[in-house]
Design an enzyme around this catalytic site. Structure first.
Site, PDB file in Angstrom:
ATOM      1  CB  SER A   1      -0.962  -0.035   1.190  1.00 23.16           C
ATOM      2  OG  SER A   1      -2.009   0.896   1.022  1.00 23.16           O
TER       3      SER A   1
ATOM      4  CE  LYS B   1     -18.562  19.399  10.467  1.00 17.54           C
ATOM      5  NZ  LYS B   1     -17.431  19.789   9.632  1.00 17.54           N
TER       6      LYS B   1
END
Length: 264
Positions: free
Chosen positions: A93, A145
């Protein structure tokens, strides 16, 4: 004597930087601010013939991976110093992102390489708090949010949005690997699936250039008299005396969790 008589030929020098651990945003692992001064010295001190990166990294923050790799490439081009990466246990990764900053990549026969993908993981705790009569109270300005709040049931539109973000990041990762390795990569879509390969199989896929270790490869490249200088972050007196024991313990747990994904 060589300092007094600069016209005398000096033994070649390879500066070595060890990139060990997960790539984080916390200051406890690898990050761009912590490595900035280290990399600057590695590319400038002692007129090095090359900079060698010893990589043992299971991944981490994609942004920090990008920043560190970009710094390595920028310094390599500015100073006209080639970069070699040497994979130890794992370059997966973000760790492979760092390896791709090198002009050539080498691995051990048992090294784990690849994992070109992006992951997001968490927990859903809404049933747990409901079982104990805990009421979750969240007030926001903005409909997104509180997206993916672990104390609320997952919403399909939130998951769709998250997957879009992951796909965007994955595309950035793929583009970077191709920009550095496309001429070497095997024509196999699995390379970008998050799969990993070990040793010679990573060579066969074009993820690394060969099997080899730092000292013999560098001596074969620059001569038997090649000298090695190592550069790394300096710890403060308080760190050396254990003043950050708790932080270091947390960092160790984070590292262990990251490496454990690859059986290490």
């Amino acid at each position: 004597m060589k300092n007094i008589l600069p016209f005398m030929k000096s033994d070649p020098v390879v500066n070595v930087v060890r990139l060990q651990g997960a790539i984080t945003t916390t200051g406890r692992g690898l990050d761009d601010p912590s490595l900035a001064a280290v990399l600057q010295k590695a590319f400038t001190k002692g007129s090095p013939k090359a900079v060698a990166l010893q990589i043992n990294c299971p991944g981490g923050s994609p942004v920090q991976s990008s920043l560190i790799a970009a710094r390595i490439r920028r310094l390599s081009q500015e100073k006209n110093v080639p970069v070699y990466a040497f994979v130890e246990d794992v370059a997966a990764s973000g760790g492979y992102w760092l390896a791709c900053a090198a002009d050539e990549i080498y691995a051990d026969q048992g090294s784990i390489v690849g994992s070109i993908g992006v992951i997001s993981a968490g927990f859903g705790l809404h049933d747990l708090i409901g079982r104990y009569g805990v009421e979750r109270r969240v007030h926001t300005a903005g409909t997104s949010k509180s997206m993916l709040d672990p104390f609320r049931p997952e919403k399909e539109e939130d998951v769709t949005r998250l997957k879009g973000w992951l796909d965007d990041l994955h595309g950035i990762f793929i583009d970077y690997v191709k920009s550095r390795r496309e001429a070497h990569l095997d024509d196999d879509p699995a390379i970008f699936s998050g799969e990993v390969w070990i040793g010679q199989k990573a060579v066969d896929k074009g993820l690394v250039d060969g099997l080899g270790h730092l000292i013999p490869v560098m001596k074969a490249e620059f001569g038997d008299k090649t000298r090695f200088r190592r550069y790394g972050p300096k710890k403060s007196l308080f760190q050396r005396l254990g003043a950050r024991i708790i932080g270091d313990a947390i960092g160790t747990v984070e590292d262990r969790a990251a490496f454990a994904r690859f059986g290490l």
